[in-house]
Design an enzyme around this catalytic site. Structure first.
Site, PDB file in Angstrom:
ATOM      1  N   CYS A   2       0.837  -1.192   0.000  1.00  0.00           N
ATOM      2  CA  CYS A   2       0.000   0.000   0.000  1.00  0.00           C
ATOM      3  C   CYS A   2       0.877   1.248   0.000  1.00  0.00           C
ATOM      4  O   CYS A   2       1.858   1.321   0.745  1.00  0.00           O
ATOM      5  CB  CYS A   2      -0.972   0.068   1.160  1.00  0.00           C
ATOM      6  N   ARG A  27       4.030  -0.624  -4.643  1.00  0.00           N
ATOM      7  CA  ARG A  27       3.636  -1.105  -3.318  1.00  0.00           C
ATOM      8  C   ARG A  27       2.241  -1.731  -3.320  1.00  0.00           C
ATOM      9  O   ARG A  27       1.847  -2.365  -2.337  1.00  0.00           O
ATOM     10  CB  ARG A  27       3.670   0.058  -2.315  1.00  0.00           C
ATOM     11  N   TRP A  75      -2.959  -2.503  -1.825  1.00  0.00           N
ATOM     12  CA  TRP A  75      -2.764  -3.948  -1.944  1.00  0.00           C
ATOM     13  C   TRP A  75      -3.758  -4.576  -0.986  1.00  0.00           C
ATOM     14  O   TRP A  75      -3.652  -4.423   0.221  1.00  0.00           O
ATOM     15  CB  TRP A  75      -1.327  -4.320  -1.575  1.00  0.00           C
ATOM     16  N   ASN A 101      -2.044   1.693   5.812  1.00  0.00           N
ATOM     17  CA  ASN A 101      -1.232   0.553   5.393  1.00  0.00           C
ATOM     18  C   ASN A 101      -1.052  -0.332   6.609  1.00  0.00           C
ATOM     19  O   ASN A 101      -0.476   0.091   7.606  1.00  0.00           O
ATOM     20  CB  ASN A 101       0.131   1.041   4.881  1.00  0.00           C
ATOM     21  N   GLY A 102      -1.531  -1.578   6.534  1.00  0.00           N
ATOM     22  CA  GLY A 102      -1.403  -2.486   7.666  1.00  0.00           C
ATOM     23  C   GLY A 102      -2.685  -3.247   7.910  1.00  0.00           C
ATOM     24  O   GLY A 102      -3.600  -3.249   7.085  1.00  0.00           O
ATOM     25  N   GLU A 493      14.627 -19.946  -6.627  1.00  0.00           N
ATOM     26  CA  GLU A 493      14.510 -18.558  -7.060  1.00  0.00           C
ATOM     27  C   GLU A 493      14.058 -18.470  -8.519  1.00  0.00           C
ATOM     28  O   GLU A 493      13.237 -17.612  -8.870  1.00  0.00           O
ATOM     29  CB  GLU A 493      15.853 -17.835  -6.880  1.00  0.00           C
ATOM     30  N   LYS A 497      10.605 -16.587  -9.694  1.00  0.00           N
ATOM     31  CA  LYS A 497      10.519 -15.517 -10.680  1.00  0.00           C
ATOM     32  C   LYS A 497       9.498 -15.852 -11.759  1.00  0.00           C
ATOM     33  O   LYS A 497       8.709 -15.002 -12.180  1.00  0.00           O
ATOM     34  CB  LYS A 497      11.883 -15.266 -11.333  1.00  0.00           C
ATOM     35  N   GLU A 500       5.971 -15.635 -10.280  1.00  0.00           N
ATOM     36  CA  GLU A 500       5.617 -14.268  -9.905  1.00  0.00           C
ATOM     37  C   GLU A 500       5.142 -13.452 -11.101  1.00  0.00           C
ATOM     38  O   GLU A 500       4.152 -12.726 -11.008  1.00  0.00           O
ATOM     39  CB  GLU A 500       6.825 -13.554  -9.285  1.00  0.00           C
ATOM     40  N   HIS A 516      11.935 -38.762  -4.961  1.00  0.00           N
ATOM     41  CA  HIS A 516      11.106 -38.960  -3.763  1.00  0.00           C
ATOM     42  C   HIS A 516       9.745 -38.276  -3.915  1.00  0.00           C
ATOM     43  O   HIS A 516       9.218 -37.701  -2.951  1.00  0.00           O
ATOM     44  CB  HIS A 516      11.837 -38.456  -2.529  1.00  0.00           C
ATOM     45  N   LYS A 615       5.729  -4.726  -3.435  1.00  0.00           N
ATOM     46  CA  LYS A 615       7.176  -4.702  -3.280  1.00  0.00           C
ATOM     47  C   LYS A 615       7.589  -4.956  -1.835  1.00  0.00           C
ATOM     48  O   LYS A 615       8.509  -5.714  -1.572  1.00  0.00           O
ATOM     49  CB  LYS A 615       7.713  -3.360  -3.761  1.00  0.00           C
TER      50      LYS A 615
END
Length: 620
Positions: A2, A27, A75, A101-102, A493, A497, A500, A516, A615
């Protein structure tokens, strides 16, 4: 997550706030809104579902007029993205506007009490509780400032909140609680801006001055901003003398530098990110690592018995690589853990434990909370982050800044590379200090690391191969990334990516674990990305590749240049230059980023602002 922007001064507030929201959109971008107090004293609202550009009006003269206002880009947490749930929120009489924000952890209890006393709610958000709490306080005779301050003692959880009041009194109130995303304040010549992050402050960096003084709110602090100045208080109303620091235009000004997306620009900046992370930390004459900002003495380093690395998301993947590096070069046992799990355990942390937190923003709620727990337990605490003045840097005993520059793309790229660079430096430094690495070995490690910017630059010179391979693999809906040793976290990673920014299902797995369980998924519809550089585990990965091919899996392998043997066994290959084993994670990361980027483009995704992400994750 946010973005919050507020302005008070002599200029029209709307264009300043709108520009600030565009710069903070990384954000959150589920919805956006702006509240302006017009010359008659009324609060005028404009909201949009989706990105900030929805607030742009065809007729620029039709926006609300006024010299004070608040803006927000959201967000979503409580309530779906909708016009009703978009911020700013107002009270029943529309005399107060709030952005937030929160998460208000006790909002259900507060909402029930407010509804019982006659308040009417129009949204699904926890934020709307805040407007009614301020309204209730003012109805009881409190001033706007007093009612806002009372709010900080009523709600639970981590948050950043700002509010304005209708009427002629041009003032903005803001406060910070817990470890939620911060509030930064800048004031100059009768104008002030508050924001969630530095880019919101750009309008105050005028042509005749590329610097401005800013202050960051700490938890439990409040600010009142007017054209006449800035006043800081605690939640009991006591005055606080805030220490300000200078910021430059370079810190807040970002652009794409001719690239199509911020993400591509930031990928291309990675050779410089490595070099910047090494600057003043490598003595090129002695070829030793020097960390002047490291807070432990030689004696304290000698007494260490354990290193714990913590982070979330991409930073957690970096922590897992760091674990390998620390164990290999320092001789200390090391662990890597998710901050979001670590904070809810009661881990054994003693006075000779070194905890290293990793996070690009330094504001990630779980990591900051875990750091505070470490601090309370009396362990040594170092943070690796990219943001000066962040919450993490204020909690830690010492900070190793990434120096990667502002990263706008939501999916971290250059900050991950900077993290890996600093983890190499830290591991070598600990090994030097503890006598585990002799002079010759230290110099060999430093020499190898200093070659990385050049090697990485060579890899980035030609992007055509990644575009071609993206066309080959864009049709796959499932990917399995495999790696061994310190390349296993890089497999995670690479998968992160891809998922995302392309929204393709992808998983990263230790290659040795494939038999396995995951091997059951392999068929012609599964794409396998095998990380197989020439290292001590190369033969093991070759066996895994053969097992995949025996089951008709399609394999894209990342190989060391000159490896024609394995290239002949796989469907496609990408190459990294030959380098020392511990440097392969840095180099392998680059082709995985570019592959994800070009696949996402072919799927017409917004690579800079992928859906549902933000972010800085400043709430749980």
């Amino acid at each position: 997550m946010c973005g919050i922007v507020g302005y008070v001064g002599s200029q029209e507030a709307w264009p300043i706030i709108l520009e600030g929201l565009k710069r903070l959109e990384y954000r959150g971008y589920d919805s956006a809104g702006i509240a302006i107090v017009d010359p008659s004293g009324d609060i005028l609202l404009r909201k949009t579902v989706g990105k900030v550009r929805g607030l742009d009006l065809d007729d620029v003269e039709s926006h609300p007029k006024g010299t004070i206002g608040l803006g927000h880009t959201r967000w979503a947490t409580h309530g779906r993205p909708s016009h009703e749930n978009a911020h700013p929120h107002t009270d029943c009489k529309q005399r107060i506007a709030v952005v937030h924000n929160g998460i208000v952890e006790n909002y259900l209890e507060l909402k029930r009490q407010l509804v019982e006393s006659g308040h009417v709610f129009e949204s699904e958000t926890d934020t709307e509780v805040l407007t009614h709490l301020i309204e209730e306080g003012m109805d009881r005779g409190l001033s706007f400032r007093e009612a806002f301050r009372r709010l900080g003692r009523t709600i639970k959880g981590s948050q950043a909140i700002s509010a304005i009041l209708q009427g002629e009194a041009a003032e903005i109130c803001a406060l910070r609680l817990g470890h939620a995303g911060g509030i930064v304040v800048a004031y100059r010549d009768g104008q002030a801006i508050i924001g969630s992050d530095l880019p919101a402050l750009l309008p105050l960096l005028q042509a005749d001055s590329n610097m401005a003084e800013v202050a960051f709110l700490e938890t439990g602090e409040m600010v009142v901003v007017t054209p006449d100045g800035v006043e800081y208080q605690d939640l009991d109303g006591n005055h606080i003398d805030k220490q300000q620091r200078m910021v430059t235009q370079e810190e807040v000004l970002v652009d794409k530098a001719g690239y199509q997306h911020f993400m591509l620009k930031e990928i291309m900046e990675q050779p410089q990110a490595v070099a910047s992370a090494m600057r003043e930390r490598v003595n090129f004459e002695t070829r030793r690592v020097e960390l002047p900002e490291f807070p432990l003495s030689a004696q304290e380093i000698a007494e260490l018995d354990r290193v714990v690395l913590i982070g979330c998301g991409t930073s957690l993947n970096a922590a897992h690589v760091g674990r390998h590096l620390v164990e290999r070069f320092s001789g200390l046992p090391a662990e890597a853990e998710s901050s979001s799990e670590f904070r809810y355990r009661n881990p054994y942390i003693g006075p000779h434990t070194l905890v290293v937190s990793i996070g690009q923003s330094g504001e990630t709620a779980d990591t900051v909370a875990a750091m505070q727990m470490v601090k309370d337990k009396g362990a040594k605490l170092v943070t690796i982050c990219n943001a000066e003045g962040s919450q993490a840097s204020r909690i830690a005993d010492g900070t190793l800044y990434m120096r990667a520059g502002i990263e706008i793309g939501v999916a971290s790229t250059k900050t991950f590379i900077a993290s890996l660079t600093i983890l190499n430096l830290l591991a070598i430094f600990l090994g030097q200090s503890r006598g585990v690495l002799d002079t010759a070995k230290t110099q060999e490690l430093v020499d190898g690391l200093t070659q990385v910017p050049r090697l990485m630059g060579d890899m980035l010179a030609d992007g055509a191969v990644y575009q071609h391979l993206a066309q080959e693999y864009v049709g796959y809906d499932n990917f399995l990334f495999l790696g061994r040793g310190m390349n296993s976290p890089i497999a995670s990673e690479g998968a992160l990516k891809l998922k995302e920014i392309s929204y393709i299902h992808a998983e990263g797995y230790p290659a040795g674990e494939m038999k396995h369980g995951p091997i059951a998924l392999i068929d012609q519809g599964m794409a396998i990305v095998a990380l197989a550089p020439k290292d001590s585990l190369y033969d093991k990965v070759v066996n895994n590749v053969k097992e995949v091919k025996a089951r008709d899996g399609k394999v894209l392998a990342v190989l060391t240049e000159g490896d024609t043997a394995l290239a002949a066994e796989v469907d496609h290959a990408l190459y990294i230059p030959e380098a020392a084993e511990h440097l392969n994670p840095l180099l392998i990361t680059v082709p995985l980023q570019l592959l994800a980027y070009h696949i996402a483009l072919l799927r017409d995704r917004d690579v800079d602002q992928p859906r549902n992400l933000a972010k800085s994750v400043t709430v749980e």
